[in-house]
Write an enzyme that holds these catalytic residues in place. Structure first.
Site, mmCIF file in Angstrom:
data_model
loop_
_atom_site.group_PDB
_atom_site.id
_atom_site.type_symbol
_atom_site.label_atom_id
_atom_site.label_comp_id
_atom_site.label_asym_id
_atom_site.label_seq_id
_atom_site.Cartn_x
_atom_site.Cartn_y
_atom_site.Cartn_z
ATOM 1 N N ARG A 6 0.795 -1.338 -0.102
ATOM 2 C CA ARG A 6 0.054 -0.234 0.229
ATOM 3 C C ARG A 6 0.763 1.073 0.049
ATOM 4 O O ARG A 6 0.437 1.887 -1.056
ATOM 5 C CB ARG A 6 -0.831 0.185 0.573
ATOM 6 C CG ARG A 6 -1.783 1.535 0.889
ATOM 7 C CD ARG A 6 -2.839 1.453 2.444
ATOM 8 N NE ARG A 6 -2.500 0.536 3.919
ATOM 9 C CZ ARG A 6 -3.153 0.324 4.877
ATOM 10 N NH1 ARG A 6 -4.311 0.547 4.938
ATOM 11 N NH2 ARG A 6 -2.881 0.035 5.867
ATOM 12 N N TYR A 53 2.888 5.082 13.046
ATOM 13 C CA TYR A 53 3.438 4.138 13.774
ATOM 14 C C TYR A 53 4.784 3.982 14.102
ATOM 15 O O TYR A 53 4.950 3.940 12.686
ATOM 16 C CB TYR A 53 2.810 3.303 13.876
ATOM 17 C CG TYR A 53 1.337 3.048 14.371
ATOM 18 C CD1 TYR A 53 1.020 4.154 15.487
ATOM 19 C CD2 TYR A 53 0.710 1.719 13.784
ATOM 20 C CE1 TYR A 53 -0.855 3.636 15.274
ATOM 21 C CE2 TYR A 53 -1.241 1.572 13.788
ATOM 22 C CZ TYR A 53 -1.450 2.660 14.841
ATOM 23 O OH TYR A 53 -3.010 2.677 15.131
ATOM 24 N N GLU A 98 -12.817 -5.016 16.657
ATOM 25 C CA GLU A 98 -12.830 -3.513 15.959
ATOM 26 C C GLU A 98 -14.043 -3.198 15.622
ATOM 27 O O GLU A 98 -14.658 -3.461 14.941
ATOM 28 C CB GLU A 98 -11.566 -3.230 14.577
ATOM 29 C CG GLU A 98 -11.386 -1.848 14.182
ATOM 30 C CD GLU A 98 -10.204 -2.232 12.989
ATOM 31 O OE1 GLU A 98 -9.184 -2.719 13.596
ATOM 32 O OE2 GLU A 98 -10.055 -1.847 11.765
#
Ligand code: 3EB
Length: 335
Positions: free
Chosen positions: A157, A210, A329
């Site tokens: 990605r 992150y 989630e």
């Protein structure tokens, strides 16, 4: 206008008896693939997500319907429908077709190709602003080539974002990334012609920042995006989990993870309120709740009904979550 609505059945005139050519497409969550969709003009943009429904519902449809007529387009495995202001698309790629590249795992190459094809089509059709990506990956927590498959996906990605001059920090689209029980890589998306506003969560480090302990390349998504579709404000809440800072909290405790996820949703909505003139409340959103272990469904639902309200609009499906220590989630949308 774009309407997002949810149903447990395939219905022939989903909204206000509009002709089905106003239907842009749908996400179809079910263990079984759909066979009887031939009456729908939008059938090629019905994206099958191999995930069982929970709570006695064997299937869930998330429909995307416009008030305007739409037309269809296709390039290779990428199918889309669009009108003047909104485009919904879906690409499905078999990883086995990407086994020839020695510098890349098949999933990494498939992910890169999926995003490259999406960005190329959006450029050609002049839909520069992505509102939302949905990423569905088989065996998302599996490890091959010494790297968890979700992390392989993140590599591909990011390569495609960089190669297509997309932002890799700041104003990135809302997204989710979940694990299916099997099947090809699938990426669905909504894109528009007016800028969207990315919302982050002050309780969480932005995913694109992150640290490397979560993989060699960061995930690229914002916590929510605020979009205007034909003058109507819409909020797309990304997959939201029990992460504070960059760390998973409450490993092994699904109730505490659900509570923490709801804290994060509240924080994202507060941040959206602070940054925009439109206010969305927790009761405005329709949620899709992804639960790793089906035995946890009653607990998770009870917490949502207690914390958000007895009439919380929520659908529940079984899925793997992109970190192996996450049990739940929650994503959502509101208009
Ligand atoms: C997280 O907050 C949980 O990789 O596109 C949520 C939403 C998550 C989107 C993605 C991942 C993605 O990191 C996981």
């Amino acid at each position: 206008m774009l309407k997002v609505f949810y149903s447990n059945a395939l219905i022939s005139s989903p909204v206000d008896n509009h002709a089905t050519d106003t239907l842009l497409g749908a996400l179809y969550f079910s263990q079984q693939t759909l066979t009887d969709i031939s009456d729908f003009d939008a059938a090629s943009t019905f994206a099958h997500v191999a995930m069982p429904g929970l709570g006695g519902q064997s299937a869930l449809y998330e429909f995307f319907q416009s008030t305007d007529q739409s037309q269809a387009g296709q390039s290779d495995q990428l199918h889309f429908r669009f009108n003047d202001n909104i485009l919904f698309g879906v690409i499905t790629l078999n990883e086995s077709e990407f086994s020839g590249d020695p510098g890349s795992t098949p999933l990494q190459a498939a992910s890169k190709t999926a995003y490259e094809k999406i960005f190329a089509m959006l450029k050609a059709q002049n839909f520069p602003y992505v509102l939302r990506f949905w990423n569905y990956i088989a065996d998302i927590n599996g490890i091959s080539h010494d790297l968890e498959r979700y992390r392989q996906f993140n590599l591909g990605r990011q390569q495609a974002f960089i190669g297509n001059d997309q932002h890799i920090a700041g104003n990135v689209p809302a997204a989710c990334a979940l694990g299916t029980t099997g099947g090809p890589l699938m990426v669905a998306f909504l894109a528009g012609r007016t800028p969207t506003l990315a919302i982050e969560n002050p309780r969480q480090i932005s995913a694109y920042d992150y640290p490397a302990e979560y993989g060699p390349r960061s995930p690229l998504f914002s916590r929510a995006s605020m979009a205007s579709v034909a003058g109507n404000s819409m909020l797309f809440l990304s997959g939201t989990a029990s992460i504070v800072g960059h760390q998973t909290l409450h490993a092994g405790d699904v109730s505490a993870q659900t509570e923490e996820s709801i804290e994060n949703i509240a924080a994202v909505l507060d941040e959206a309120d602070r940054k925009t003139a439109t206010k969305f409340n927790m009761t405005d959103l329709h949620y899709i709740v992804y639960i790793r272990d089906p035995a946890h469904f009653p607990q998770v639902r009870a917490i949502l009904e207690h914390r958000i309200g007895p009439h919380v609009k929520a659908s529940y499906v079984q899925a793997d979550i992109c970190r192996s220590d996450l049990l739940v989630e929650i994503e959502g949308s509101a208009e």
